[in-house]
Design a protein around this motif. Sequence first.
Motif, PDB file in Angstrom:
ATOM      1  N   TRP A  58       0.832  -1.204   0.000  1.00 29.80           N
ATOM      2  CA  TRP A  58       0.000   0.000   0.000  1.00 29.80           C
ATOM      3  C   TRP A  58       0.863   1.249   0.000  1.00 29.80           C
ATOM      4  CZ3 TRP A  58      -0.082   3.983   3.463  1.00 29.80           C
ATOM      5  CH2 TRP A  58       0.444   3.769   4.743  1.00 29.80           C
ATOM      6  N   LEU A 149      -8.810  -0.927  -2.608  1.00 26.48           N
ATOM      7  CA  LEU A 149      -9.546  -1.190  -1.359  1.00 26.48           C
ATOM      8  C   LEU A 149     -10.341  -2.489  -1.457  1.00 26.48           C
ATOM      9  CD1 LEU A 149     -10.449  -0.371   1.466  1.00 26.48           C
ATOM     10  CD2 LEU A 149     -12.217   1.069   0.419  1.00 26.48           C
ATOM     11  N   GLY A 152      -8.168  -5.252  -0.831  1.00 27.12           N
ATOM     12  CA  GLY A 152      -7.887  -5.383   0.592  1.00 27.12           C
ATOM     13  C   GLY A 152      -8.904  -6.270   1.285  1.00 27.12           C
ATOM     14  N   LEU A 161      -1.451  -4.911  -2.967  1.00 28.97           N
ATOM     15  CA  LEU A 161      -2.779  -4.461  -3.404  1.00 28.97           C
ATOM     16  C   LEU A 161      -2.911  -4.397  -4.917  1.00 28.97           C
ATOM     17  CD1 LEU A 161      -3.287  -1.506  -0.889  1.00 28.97           C
ATOM     18  CD2 LEU A 161      -4.289  -3.790  -0.745  1.00 28.97           C
ATOM     19  N   TYR A 376     -15.197   3.944  -2.625  1.00 30.55           N
ATOM     20  CA  TYR A 376     -14.345   3.804  -1.435  1.00 30.55           C
ATOM     21  C   TYR A 376     -14.844   4.646  -0.274  1.00 30.55           C
ATOM     22  CZ  TYR A 376     -11.242   7.775  -3.067  1.00 30.55           C
ATOM     23  OH  TYR A 376     -10.712   8.978  -3.485  1.00 30.55           O
ATOM     24  N   ALA A 504      -6.705  -0.277   3.230  1.00 32.67           N
ATOM     25  CA  ALA A 504      -6.676  -1.455   2.357  1.00 32.67           C
ATOM     26  C   ALA A 504      -5.517  -2.369   2.722  1.00 32.67           C
ATOM     27  CB  ALA A 504      -6.568  -1.022   0.893  1.00 32.67           C
TER      28      ALA A 504
END
Length: 557
Positions: A58, A149, A152, A161, A376, A504
């Motif tokens: 990330w 995200l 994640g 990610l 998100y 995430a």
Amino acid sequence: MDIFFGILQFLALVALLAVLYRPVGDYMARIYTSSTHSRVERGFYRLTGVAQETEQSWQAYLRSVLWFSAAGLLLVYVLQRVQEVLPYSLGLPAVPEGLAFNTAASFVTNTNWQSYSPEVTLGYTVQMAGLAVQNFVSAAVGLAVAVALIRGFARRSSGTLGNFWVDLTRGVLRLLLPLALVSAVVLLASGVIQNVNGFTDITTLAGGTQSLPGGPVASQEAIKMLGTNGGGFFNANSAHPFENPAAWTSFFEVLLMLVIPFSLPRTFGRMVGDRRQGLAIAAVMSTFFAASLALLSWLELAGNGTATLLAGAAMEGKEQRFGILGSTLFGTASTLTSTGAVNSMHDSFTSLGGMMPMLNMMLGEVAPGGVGSGLYSILVLAIIAVFVAGLLVGRTPEYLGKKITPRIIKLASLYILVVPVLILAGTALSFAVPALAESVTGTSIWNPGNHGLSEVLYAFTSAANNNGSAFAGLTANTPWFNTALGVVMLLGRFIPIALVLALAGALAVQDKVPATAGTLPTHKPLFVGLLIGVTLIVTALTYFPVLTLGPLAEGLH
């Protein structure tokens, strides 16, 4: 009759979005989960040195977002500053430093706030190579962060990610560019102009002379809507007949604004392996959208005020070819996404009606929000909703099999605090600092009193939420507003992105825990209602005190 056509228009929009929800959402899921790269993509990766098979943590993903956006900020700024030597500059001078910074920050952050009249400020090269390019890539950045995200949530015990450069490239080449091309052709066929002719002098019916601007409008109009960018090629934005010629093109542009954000919950459901989760998120988005549209339409149809009652309708600042309900639909769509385009002047709405676009932005981009950023944002609020539910039943909260740890809830809490702090601090400084207050009240505000406060509050709300619309009575091309709004746009975009990517990362490293009898089902109406309530409490109600000083005071006077 206007009400009948307005209802028919809304039902047609709902039907089209429902039809497109599955194919568009599934297509986006395939884009971001595919293990193959096209020949064009591979060539691009070789040219830029991207290792397409290498995944990023990330932190590395965030660094890529920031470096790419910083390069875009510098490029757009430089293009404006050297405009007079560029081809197709139309003889226009270089853009001043403060305005160039504000505009660069605006388009890089997907805000598209404009403190200038575009047709007499920017030449075609700046419009195409600077602003239109950012319309594509800033939207693709939002999509990439949303997908990160989702990964994640979907991954187990993973420290990565995905790859930002791959996600960015696919978002542009596989999604935005093809859709924008088709949409531009439709707009071009409808009468939206597309040329590089410069200004054309014509003789009016009254015998006078008028200079009409041209420009590559259809191509920029398509991506400004699809990417929920906003920003007009002309000062009148989507009220200009060269950008939006008829009622049906206005409806088409609303559809373009909503199709990707409303389809992203389907993408989310596919990527996490539970399509019901996407339907629950889409239900929350749809509820807010329908309620906001109904309330704004009622307020504008009621025509609060003596002048509007005598005139028969609140048509000030609205185009006759769109009518009241065509204007409220467009205004609701543009402020509930991060588009900010307008086909009517929000400053001319009724007092309480003008508060609705402001409230739409204050919800925090969740109904359905901008391309990527809407998804998100609502997922962060879903985490908070699950945490609240866990407190009520005394269990460790879980969402999609991931435990909501103290680190995760801290990141989510910081996320929801960033934008309100920026809005309220910016508005307060504009009036609390004597030197700034003198400029704001003496130069920028045309309508003093409660409405003047509303104009400033609207400006900072629009900037912090990366929306870009404005109350037109505010002169924002001043040193204070160019600087303050530019900084707020940058902070309002990239601090939340940093927090989302950190969140995430914290989710991705976890393994999934099995559901138990005490696990809250997050795909049922109970959770939908809880998420709606949490959204109202932690976002919109934050602003109630300042709203009582501005639009509420004006509307209830």
